[in-house]
Design an enzyme around this catalytic site. Structure first.
Site, short mmCIF file in Angstrom:
data_model
loop_
_atom_site.label_atom_id
_atom_site.label_comp_id
_atom_site.label_asym_id
_atom_site.label_seq_id
_atom_site.Cartn_x
_atom_site.Cartn_y
_atom_site.Cartn_z
NE ARG B 280 -1.83 1.81 3.50
CZ ARG B 280 -1.80 1.72 4.83
NH1 ARG B 280 -2.55 0.86 5.46
NH2 ARG B 280 -1.00 2.50 5.55
CG HIS B 284 -6.77 2.47 6.13
ND1 HIS B 284 -7.05 1.22 5.67
CD2 HIS B 284 -7.93 2.98 6.61
CE1 HIS B 284 -8.34 0.97 5.87
NE2 HIS B 284 -8.90 2.02 6.43
CE1 TYR B 293 0.91 2.77 9.00
CE2 TYR B 293 -0.35 4.51 10.07
CZ TYR B 293 -0.15 3.67 8.99
OH TYR B 293 -0.99 3.71 7.92
#
Lengths: 325, 380
Positions: B280, B284, B293
């Site tokens: 990805r 998100h 993160y």
């Protein structure tokens, strides 16, 4: 007309539905050769075969989730959850998927299906074979939540539910499975899920109830009739959507109302009845609206007879509101 | 686990390996990140390779425009497929018109591939009167009955059971020409419905292909924290179905593997689970900032494995694509997207009445009463 128990009537309804429409299929745990732990699906596997009467792996989330996929595809699945107490692994599928599919897809996809499940006490099964969870489901727009109170009612409501285009939670009051027999019409007939039933006409006190509490309320009504109190019993049939008009019409006539249920008290369907009567029929009320219910405890094993409302508790409540000044 | 594309890639160029034999611990690949064939690419349907590049380019452009609309406050949310277009479209293209698709969040390109109107795609994100689903869900939750692209919800994994049920319905009705595709992310493999759906599908030997897009992140949780299994694909074996593991940034490998699994399902030989290893590249969703993160140097490495660049290089090498074709295509795509946005954004808000419809087949008396009381501005 044949005499049937509620089990006979439900079994008859399932046979008729499967004969009428090849898209009606059943799935669940032990519903096939065994015919269900209560025998509700007896004979269906033998008659309609394993593609239409499926014994599934032991997963309530899988039973309801796969039934959702079948319903979207165009079948009319009738999954069985062996006891309503076991339904919670499938709760997400019921609340997030089955109930919302029509709405969230703008009507592109729908879930015409009936989740059958035995509900309530009466078999000394402790809290994992006895609970009454109707309020969980009645709080979920998109579902229909139905509970019959007699053999004839069970057959007519089940056939309505199966051929309805909405998803239905069909709560079978297991205490009434073999409670007694009633004359039930042969063949196909339906009962309108949207209309509550006047189970007993009267002019002094309205008793609103459903499922297995109905015969207990009828016994209580017979007893207080000897003391001159004329009770009207409204059997709700459906708790979502629910027929407020029939309840309100009755209360406007009697001026006094109690709601009787087996479920725990707080945030229950009886509370919804009481709130609506207070909101919309306050000018007719001559007494507080009473609730007779299970307690806010888990359903007990040894003290089931204390937990469940009985004729005495219902009679006391009727007499209280009838004499309230 | 996860980053081992180079270490496990297929080296034979002589023949096409069988992805079932490469298995759940290997990695099936046809074209590497430089656009070089590492194995023979089997014959593809006429025009498919070019269409796949066009669809990937279109989705990348559409995603960027929709993300911009979100940043400008014109739509409320968006989740891109950036970096995963090869896995999305390579798998999606392997299904036939009559098949059913149960997507997850990032498969919107499959709906367009199957014929959902671009205006409806964009309108769903605006949630206005142009949206056939009446603005009932947040953006990226498309539903399109004509293309059998089924409504997805935000709870993760629920569609895995639905897909198994749809595949069982195909068996019950004897619709032998149809199969089901069921998509999920790596996070969904931890859900109840993954276990239920995989188990039911395998027990029923149902005609289904499950595709797990392992983009290595479930919002902020990396794949290694999602499972202790060596790969996601290996999980299939415990359910009694074959698992494949495919280079998800190799669109041709994704297509070829999915088509094999689809053919197998259509022959009545049962389900297959395919892990597509991808990454990805973005957050998100528009609400997420991945720099909080994850080490973005890893994302930089994965940008070098971009599925679009890889496939374009391969096509150029075959003489099937040119820079001019790319420029012309992107210009046309940009215009089509702009025009669609203009049309859709001009639509009025959804009618208040649609709040109350489609809850049940008919509006029941109790809900009609609530609607009337709102309309008449009654107080209780």
């Amino acid at each position: 007309m044949p005499q049937m128990t509620m089990l006979d009537a439900l079994n008859d309804a399932l046979h008729i539905a499967m004969e009428k429409d090849d898209d009606v299929v059943m799935l669940g745990e032990d519903i096939g050769k065994k015919g269900g732990v209560f025998g509700t699906t007896a004979g269906l596997h033998e008659k309609f075969g394993e593609m239409r009467v499926m014994d599934t792996p032991l997963s309530e989330c899988g039973i309801i989730g796969t039934a959702v996929g079948m319903a979207i595809y165009g079948l009319r699945p009738v999954p069985e959850i062996q006891f309503q107490d076991f339904i919670f692994p499938g709760f997400d599928q019921i609340v997030s998927e089955m109930a919302k599919m029509r709405y969230r897809s703008g009507g592109h996809f729908t879930c015409p299906m009936v989740v059958r499940t035995p509900s309530g006490g009466g078999i000394r099964g402790g809290h994992y074979h006895s609970q009454s969870g109707e309020a969980y489901f009645a709080h979920t727009p998109g579902l229909r939540v139905v509970m019959p109170s007699t053999p004839r009612e069970a057959k007519g409501l089940m056939l309505s539910a199966i051929f309805c285009d909405d998803p239905v939670i069909f709560l079978e009051p297991k205490a009434l499975y073999r409670h007694g027999k009633e004359e039930v019409e042969e063949g196909f007939f339906t009962i309108d899920m949207d209309k509550a039933r006047i189970a007993r006409e009267g002019k002094d006190v309205t008793v609103v109830t459903w499922g297995a509490m109905t015969p207990i309320c009828q016994d209580a009504a017979t007893e207080v009739a000897e003391k001159g109190i004329d009770v009207e019993i409204v059997d709700m049939r459906s708790m979502l959507p629910w027929d407020a008009e029939t309840v309100l019409d009755s209360v406007r006539k009697t001026g006094r109302c109690i709601a009787v249920q087996e479920a725990p008290r707080t945030c229950s369907f009886a509370s919804e009845i009481a709130a609506t009567v207070a909101e919309k029929a306050v000018d007719s009320l001559e007494a507080p609206v009473g609730r007779v219910s299970g307690f806010d405890t888990p359903f007990p094993y040894a003290l089931e007879h204390v937990y469940k409302p009985d004729k005495k508790r219902v009679t006391n409540a009727i007499e209280y509101v009838a004499s309230y000044e | 686990m996860g980053n081992s594309v180079a270490a496990k890639k297929t080296t034979s160029t002589a023949e096409t390996p069988d992805p079932y034999e490469v298995g759940p611990l290997g990695l099936f690949q046809l074209v590497d990140e430089t656009g070089t064939e590492t194995a023979a690419v089997p014959e593809l349907p006429e025009g498919l390779a070019v269409r796949l590049l066009e669809a990937m380019l279109f989705q990348r452009a559409l995603d960027q425009r929709m993300l911009n609309l979100q940043r400008q406050g014109r739509i409320g949310f968006y989740g891109t497929a950036k970096g995963q277009e090869g896995a999305v479209l390579g798998s999606g293209a392997a299904f036939e018109e009559q098949d059913w698709c149960y997507p997850a969040l990032r498969e919107g390109a499959i709906a367009l591939w199957r014929g959902m109107k671009l205006d409806h795609y964009i309108a769903q994100c605006f949630g206005n009167a142009a949206d056939p689903t009446h603005g009932r869900q947040m953006p990226c939750h498309y539903s399109d009955a004509p293309s059998r692209y089924v409504s997805l919800s935000s709870p993760i994994g629920t569609q895995i059971s639905h897909a198994a049920g749809a595949a069982r319905a195909i068996q019950i009705k004897g619709d032998k020409d149809k199969i089901v595709g069921g998509w999920m992310g790596d996070g969904a493999t931890s859900s109840n419905d993954f276990h239920a759906g995989m188990n039911f599908a395998a027990v029923w030997k149902a005609p289904i292909v499950y595709i797990c897009q392992n983009n290595q992140w479930a919002i902020s949780v990396p794949a290694a924290a999602q499972t202790a299994s060596e790969t996601f694909a290996i999980k299939a074996e415990a359910y009694g179905m074959p698992g494949m593991r495919v280079d998800g940034n190799d669109v041709l490998a994704c297509y070829v593997a999915t088509k094999l699994a689809a053919d197998r399902a259509r022959r009545g030989e049962g389900p297959t689970f395919i892990e597509m290893l991808t990454f990805r590249l973005g957050g998100h969703s528009s609400s997420d900032d991945p720099t909080k993160y994850r080490d973005e140097s890893i994302a930089k490495q994965w940008e070098q494995r971009d599925p679009l660049d890889r496939h374009r290089t391969w096509l150029v090498g075959k003489g099937m694509w040119t820079d001019k074709m790319q420029d012309d295509f992107l210009a046309e795509a940009g215009t089509a997207i702009s025009e669609a946005i203009t049309r859709v954004e001009a639509a009025p808000p959804v009618e208040t009445e649609t709040l109350f419809s489609d809850v049940w087949a008919d509006v029941p008396a109790m809900l009609r009463d609530q609607q009337d009381r709102y309309t008449n501005e009654e107080t209780v």
